[in-house]
Motif scaffolding. Structure first.
Motif, PDB file in Angstrom:
ATOM      1  N   ALA A   1     -10.915  -4.131   1.093  1.00 20.37           N
ATOM      2  CA  ALA A   1     -10.775  -3.784  -0.030  1.00 20.37           C
ATOM      3  C   ALA A   1     -12.160  -3.310  -0.698  1.00 20.37           C
TER       4      ALA A   1
ATOM      5  N   LEU B   1       0.787  -1.292  -0.181  1.00 18.11           N
ATOM      6  CA  LEU B   1       0.029  -0.276  -0.048  1.00 18.11           C
ATOM      7  C   LEU B   1       0.906   1.328  -0.179  1.00 18.11           C
TER       8      LEU B   1
ATOM      9  N   VAL C   1     -13.045   0.221   0.251  1.00 14.92           N
ATOM     10  CA  VAL C   1     -12.059   1.193  -0.397  1.00 14.92           C
ATOM     11  C   VAL C   1     -12.615   1.109  -1.927  1.00 14.92           C
TER      12      VAL C   1
ATOM     13  N   THR D   1      -5.592  -0.399  -4.232  1.00 12.89           N
ATOM     14  CA  THR D   1      -6.268  -1.680  -3.701  1.00 12.89           C
ATOM     15  C   THR D   1      -5.779  -2.852  -4.485  1.00 12.89           C
TER      16      THR D   1
ATOM     17  N   THR E   1      -2.618  -4.196  -3.856  1.00 11.30           N
ATOM     18  CA  THR E   1      -2.010  -4.709  -2.558  1.00 11.30           C
ATOM     19  C   THR E   1      -2.533  -5.969  -2.417  1.00 11.30           C
TER      20      THR E   1
END
Length: 292
Positions: free
Chosen positions: A83, A24, A86, A39, A42
Protein backbone atom coordinates in the motif's frame (compact mmCIF):
# COMPACT_ATOMS: atom_id res chain seq x y z
CA UNK A 1 7.66 -18.57 14.59
CA UNK A 2 6.25 -22.09 14.10
CA UNK A 3 2.81 -20.52 13.61
CA UNK A 4 3.97 -19.02 10.32
CA UNK A 5 4.40 -22.52 8.84
CA UNK A 6 0.97 -23.73 9.96
CA UNK A 7 -2.20 -24.44 8.01
CA UNK A 8 -3.92 -21.74 10.06
CA UNK A 9 -1.51 -19.14 8.73
CA UNK A 10 -1.99 -20.41 5.17
CA UNK A 11 -5.78 -20.17 5.49
CA UNK A 12 -5.47 -16.62 6.86
CA UNK A 13 -3.14 -15.47 4.10
CA UNK A 14 -5.16 -17.05 1.27
CA UNK A 15 -8.50 -15.64 2.44
CA UNK A 16 -7.08 -12.18 3.11
CA UNK A 17 -5.30 -12.05 -0.24
CA UNK A 18 -8.47 -13.08 -2.10
CA UNK A 19 -10.53 -10.40 -0.36
CA UNK A 20 -7.89 -7.76 -1.18
CA UNK A 21 -7.77 -8.79 -4.85
CA UNK A 22 -11.58 -8.74 -5.15
CA UNK A 23 -11.72 -5.25 -3.62
CA UNK A 24 -8.94 -4.04 -5.92
CA UNK A 25 -10.60 -5.38 -9.08
CA UNK A 26 -14.04 -3.97 -8.24
CA UNK A 27 -12.73 -0.56 -7.20
CA UNK A 28 -10.39 -0.18 -10.17
CA UNK A 29 -12.27 -1.77 -13.06
CA UNK A 30 -15.94 -1.52 -12.02
CA UNK A 31 -16.10 1.68 -9.96
CA UNK A 32 -13.17 3.26 -11.87
CA UNK A 33 -11.42 4.76 -8.85
CA UNK A 34 -7.89 6.14 -9.11
CA UNK A 35 -4.97 4.18 -7.60
CA UNK A 36 -4.92 6.16 -4.35
CA UNK A 37 -8.59 5.56 -3.60
CA UNK A 38 -8.30 1.94 -4.75
CA UNK A 39 -5.50 1.36 -2.27
CA UNK A 40 -7.37 2.83 0.72
CA UNK A 41 -10.54 1.00 -0.32
CA UNK A 42 -8.65 -2.28 -0.59
CA UNK A 43 -7.16 -1.78 2.87
CA UNK A 44 -10.57 -0.90 4.31
CA UNK A 45 -11.87 -4.20 2.93
CA UNK A 46 -9.01 -6.48 4.00
CA UNK A 47 -6.93 -4.86 6.80
CA UNK A 48 -8.45 -5.87 10.15
CA UNK A 49 -8.03 -4.62 13.70
CA UNK A 50 -5.86 -7.57 14.71
CA UNK A 51 -3.76 -5.55 17.15
CA UNK A 52 -6.20 -3.78 19.45
CA UNK A 53 -9.18 -6.14 19.11
CA UNK A 54 -7.61 -9.26 17.64
CA UNK A 55 -5.13 -9.92 20.47
CA UNK A 56 -7.78 -9.34 23.14
CA UNK A 57 -10.26 -11.57 21.32
CA UNK A 58 -7.67 -14.31 20.85
CA UNK A 59 -6.96 -14.34 24.59
CA UNK A 60 -10.61 -14.17 25.64
CA UNK A 61 -12.11 -16.57 23.10
CA UNK A 62 -9.20 -18.93 22.41
CA UNK A 63 -6.93 -18.48 25.40
CA UNK A 64 -3.92 -17.85 23.16
CA UNK A 65 -2.77 -14.48 21.75
CA UNK A 66 -0.64 -16.31 19.14
CA UNK A 67 -3.84 -16.86 17.12
CA UNK A 68 -3.59 -13.23 15.95
CA UNK A 69 0.02 -13.54 14.75
CA UNK A 70 -0.60 -14.76 11.15
CA UNK A 71 -3.07 -11.92 10.52
CA UNK A 72 -0.79 -9.30 12.04
CA UNK A 73 2.27 -10.37 10.08
CA UNK A 74 0.47 -10.64 6.73
CA UNK A 75 -0.89 -7.13 7.16
CA UNK A 76 2.33 -5.54 8.39
CA UNK A 77 4.76 -7.31 6.07
CA UNK A 78 2.64 -7.62 2.90
CA UNK A 79 -0.42 -5.36 2.78
CA UNK A 80 1.16 -2.28 4.38
CA UNK A 81 4.38 -2.16 2.31
CA UNK A 82 2.47 -2.74 -0.94
CA UNK A 83 0.00 0.00 0.00
CA UNK A 84 2.80 2.44 0.85
CA UNK A 85 4.48 1.72 -2.48
CA UNK A 86 1.32 2.36 -4.49
CA UNK A 87 0.36 5.48 -2.54
CA UNK A 88 3.86 6.94 -2.84
CA UNK A 89 3.98 6.18 -6.58
CA UNK A 90 0.54 7.69 -7.11
CA UNK A 91 1.50 10.83 -5.21
CA UNK A 92 4.65 11.13 -7.32
CA UNK A 93 2.67 10.62 -10.54
CA UNK A 94 0.11 13.22 -9.52
CA UNK A 95 2.97 15.64 -8.84
CA UNK A 96 4.41 15.03 -12.31
CA UNK A 97 1.02 15.41 -14.01
CA UNK A 98 0.17 18.77 -12.39
CA UNK A 99 1.13 21.61 -14.74
CA UNK A 100 1.05 24.09 -11.86
CA UNK A 101 3.90 22.33 -10.06
CA UNK A 102 7.27 23.71 -11.11
CA UNK A 103 10.31 21.65 -10.25
CA UNK A 104 14.03 22.24 -10.50
CA UNK A 105 14.04 20.16 -13.68
CA UNK A 106 11.69 22.63 -15.36
CA UNK A 107 13.63 25.78 -14.56
CA UNK A 108 17.28 24.98 -13.99
CA UNK A 109 19.78 22.85 -15.91
CA UNK A 110 21.37 22.00 -12.56
CA UNK A 111 19.08 19.18 -11.45
CA UNK A 112 18.87 18.80 -7.68
CA UNK A 113 19.30 15.29 -6.41
CA UNK A 114 17.97 13.73 -3.23
CA UNK A 115 21.08 14.49 -1.17
CA UNK A 116 21.28 18.11 -2.29
CA UNK A 117 23.94 17.62 -5.00
CA UNK A 118 23.40 18.77 -8.56
CA UNK A 119 24.08 17.25 -11.92
CA UNK A 120 24.52 19.25 -15.13
CA UNK A 121 24.24 17.82 -18.62
CA UNK A 122 27.66 17.81 -20.33
CA UNK A 123 28.15 20.67 -22.75
CA UNK A 124 30.13 18.65 -25.29
CA UNK A 125 27.23 16.33 -26.08
CA UNK A 126 29.23 13.19 -25.29
CA UNK A 127 26.67 11.84 -22.84
CA UNK A 128 23.00 12.47 -22.35
CA UNK A 129 21.80 13.48 -18.93
CA UNK A 130 18.99 11.47 -17.35
CA UNK A 131 15.57 12.78 -18.31
CA UNK A 132 13.67 14.76 -15.65
CA UNK A 133 10.94 12.11 -15.57
CA UNK A 134 13.45 9.30 -15.04
CA UNK A 135 15.21 11.26 -12.33
CA UNK A 136 11.93 11.88 -10.53
CA UNK A 137 11.02 8.21 -10.83
CA UNK A 138 14.36 7.22 -9.31
CA UNK A 139 13.79 9.64 -6.44
CA UNK A 140 10.28 8.24 -5.94
CA UNK A 141 11.61 4.67 -5.79
CA UNK A 142 14.29 5.60 -3.27
CA UNK A 143 11.77 7.53 -1.20
CA UNK A 144 9.39 4.55 -1.21
CA UNK A 145 12.11 2.14 -0.10
CA UNK A 146 13.24 4.54 2.60
CA UNK A 147 9.68 5.12 3.80
CA UNK A 148 9.01 1.38 3.94
CA UNK A 149 12.22 0.49 5.76
CA UNK A 150 11.84 3.34 8.26
CA UNK A 151 8.11 2.87 8.92
CA UNK A 152 7.88 2.17 12.66
CA UNK A 153 5.18 -0.48 12.21
CA UNK A 154 7.24 -2.49 9.73
CA UNK A 155 10.48 -1.98 11.67
CA UNK A 156 8.77 -3.14 14.86
CA UNK A 157 7.43 -6.23 13.15
CA UNK A 158 10.81 -7.16 11.68
CA UNK A 159 12.49 -6.56 15.04
CA UNK A 160 9.98 -8.88 16.69
CA UNK A 161 10.71 -11.61 14.16
CA UNK A 162 14.46 -11.26 14.75
CA UNK A 163 14.07 -11.37 18.53
CA UNK A 164 11.78 -14.41 18.26
CA UNK A 165 14.46 -16.22 16.25
CA UNK A 166 17.24 -15.52 18.75
CA UNK A 167 18.14 -18.39 21.11
CA UNK A 168 18.16 -16.08 24.13
CA UNK A 169 15.89 -13.46 25.73
CA UNK A 170 16.69 -9.80 26.29
CA UNK A 171 16.50 -8.55 29.90
CA UNK A 172 13.09 -7.23 30.96
CA UNK A 173 14.55 -3.79 31.66
CA UNK A 174 15.27 -3.40 27.93
CA UNK A 175 11.61 -3.91 27.06
CA UNK A 176 10.36 -1.37 29.62
CA UNK A 177 10.52 1.79 27.45
CA UNK A 178 9.01 -0.04 24.47
CA UNK A 179 6.12 -1.28 26.60
CA UNK A 180 5.40 2.27 27.78
CA UNK A 181 5.39 3.62 24.23
CA UNK A 182 3.40 0.64 22.95
CA UNK A 183 0.76 1.16 25.62
CA UNK A 184 -0.18 4.47 23.98
CA UNK A 185 -1.03 2.83 20.62
CA UNK A 186 -4.64 1.89 21.32
CA UNK A 187 -5.60 5.15 23.11
CA UNK A 188 -4.03 7.29 20.38
CA UNK A 189 -5.74 5.27 17.63
CA UNK A 190 -9.09 5.72 19.38
CA UNK A 191 -8.45 9.45 19.87
CA UNK A 192 -7.65 9.80 16.15
CA UNK A 193 -10.80 7.89 15.27
CA UNK A 194 -12.92 10.01 17.62
CA UNK A 195 -11.46 13.25 16.26
CA UNK A 196 -12.36 12.18 12.72
CA UNK A 197 -15.95 11.52 13.83
CA UNK A 198 -16.17 14.82 15.69
CA UNK A 199 -15.66 16.89 12.53
CA UNK A 200 -19.01 18.45 11.51
CA UNK A 201 -20.75 16.45 8.80
CA UNK A 202 -20.74 19.44 6.45
CA UNK A 203 -16.95 19.76 6.68
CA UNK A 204 -15.74 16.18 6.57
CA UNK A 205 -15.11 14.06 3.52
CA UNK A 206 -17.98 11.76 2.61
CA UNK A 207 -17.33 8.14 1.72
CA UNK A 208 -18.67 7.13 -1.71
CA UNK A 209 -21.65 4.88 -1.03
CA UNK A 210 -20.64 2.06 -3.42
CA UNK A 211 -17.11 1.95 -1.98
CA UNK A 212 -18.42 1.85 1.59
CA UNK A 213 -20.92 -0.91 0.82
CA UNK A 214 -18.19 -2.94 -0.89
CA UNK A 215 -15.79 -2.56 2.05
CA UNK A 216 -18.43 -3.44 4.65
CA UNK A 217 -19.73 -6.48 2.76
CA UNK A 218 -16.24 -7.84 2.11
CA UNK A 219 -15.05 -7.09 5.64
CA UNK A 220 -18.03 -8.31 7.67
CA UNK A 221 -19.56 -11.03 5.49
CA UNK A 222 -17.38 -12.29 2.66
CA UNK A 223 -14.10 -12.58 4.53
CA UNK A 224 -15.40 -14.69 7.46
CA UNK A 225 -17.27 -17.03 5.10
CA UNK A 226 -14.28 -17.35 2.79
CA UNK A 227 -11.94 -17.96 5.74
CA UNK A 228 -14.23 -20.75 6.97
CA UNK A 229 -14.27 -22.39 3.53
CA UNK A 230 -10.48 -22.18 3.11
CA UNK A 231 -9.83 -23.42 6.64
CA UNK A 232 -12.18 -26.38 6.12
CA UNK A 233 -10.56 -27.18 2.77
CA UNK A 234 -7.15 -27.25 4.50
CA UNK A 235 -8.43 -29.70 7.09
CA UNK A 236 -8.76 -27.32 10.04
CA UNK A 237 -11.53 -27.84 12.60
CA UNK A 238 -12.37 -26.99 16.18
CA UNK A 239 -10.37 -24.21 17.81
CA UNK A 240 -8.01 -23.86 14.85
CA UNK A 241 -10.82 -23.11 12.42
CA UNK A 242 -12.57 -20.84 14.92
CA UNK A 243 -9.37 -18.83 15.34
CA UNK A 244 -9.00 -18.26 11.59
CA UNK A 245 -12.63 -17.23 11.10
CA UNK A 246 -12.74 -15.04 14.21
CA UNK A 247 -9.72 -13.07 13.02
CA UNK A 248 -11.36 -12.69 9.60
CA UNK A 249 -14.50 -11.30 11.24
CA UNK A 250 -12.70 -8.39 12.91
CA UNK A 251 -13.54 -4.82 11.82
CA UNK A 252 -11.45 -2.53 9.64
CA UNK A 253 -8.31 -1.41 11.48
CA UNK A 254 -7.79 2.16 12.64
CA UNK A 255 -4.39 1.96 10.92
CA UNK A 256 -6.25 2.39 7.62
CA UNK A 257 -7.54 5.77 8.77
CA UNK A 258 -4.02 6.75 9.88
CA UNK A 259 -2.67 5.81 6.44
CA UNK A 260 -5.51 7.69 4.71
CA UNK A 261 -4.77 10.83 6.73
CA UNK A 262 -1.04 10.50 6.06
CA UNK A 263 -1.54 10.32 2.29
CA UNK A 264 -4.65 12.51 2.07
CA UNK A 265 -6.71 9.89 0.23
CA UNK A 266 -9.96 8.10 1.12
CA UNK A 267 -10.29 9.49 4.63
CA UNK A 268 -14.08 9.36 4.55
CA UNK A 269 -14.09 5.73 3.43
CA UNK A 270 -11.51 4.66 6.02
CA UNK A 271 -13.39 6.44 8.81
CA UNK A 272 -16.87 5.16 7.90
CA UNK A 273 -15.71 1.62 7.13
CA UNK A 274 -14.02 1.47 10.53
CA UNK A 275 -17.17 2.70 12.27
CA UNK A 276 -19.70 0.48 10.47
CA UNK A 277 -17.62 -2.71 10.60
CA UNK A 278 -16.88 -2.14 14.30
CA UNK A 279 -20.63 -1.89 14.99
CA UNK A 280 -21.22 -5.08 12.99
CA UNK A 281 -18.32 -6.91 14.61
CA UNK A 282 -20.18 -8.01 17.74
CA UNK A 283 -23.15 -9.74 16.03
CA UNK A 284 -20.85 -11.30 13.44
CA UNK A 285 -18.49 -12.68 16.10
CA UNK A 286 -21.40 -13.99 18.14
CA UNK A 287 -22.72 -15.78 15.05
CA UNK A 288 -19.27 -17.18 14.21
CA UNK A 289 -18.80 -18.47 17.75
CA UNK A 290 -22.28 -20.01 17.86
CA UNK A 291 -21.84 -21.80 14.53
CA UNK A 292 -18.24 -22.97 15.00
Amino acid sequence: LHVLASRSALATWISTAVVAVVALVVLRFVLRRDPGDVTIGTLASSYVNAGNLGLALAVFLLGDPVAAVPTLLFQLLVLAPVAFTVLDAHRSTAHDADPDIVTAHDTDPDVATEDGATSRAPSDGTAAAPSPTRARMALAVRATVRRTLTNPIIVGTLAGLVLAALPWELPDVVYGPFELVGATAAPLALLTFGMSLAVPAADRERAPRPDLVLAVVLRSLVHPVLAALVATALGLDGQARLAVVAMAALPTAQNVLVYAIQYGRGQGLARDAGLVTTLLCLPVLLLVTAVL
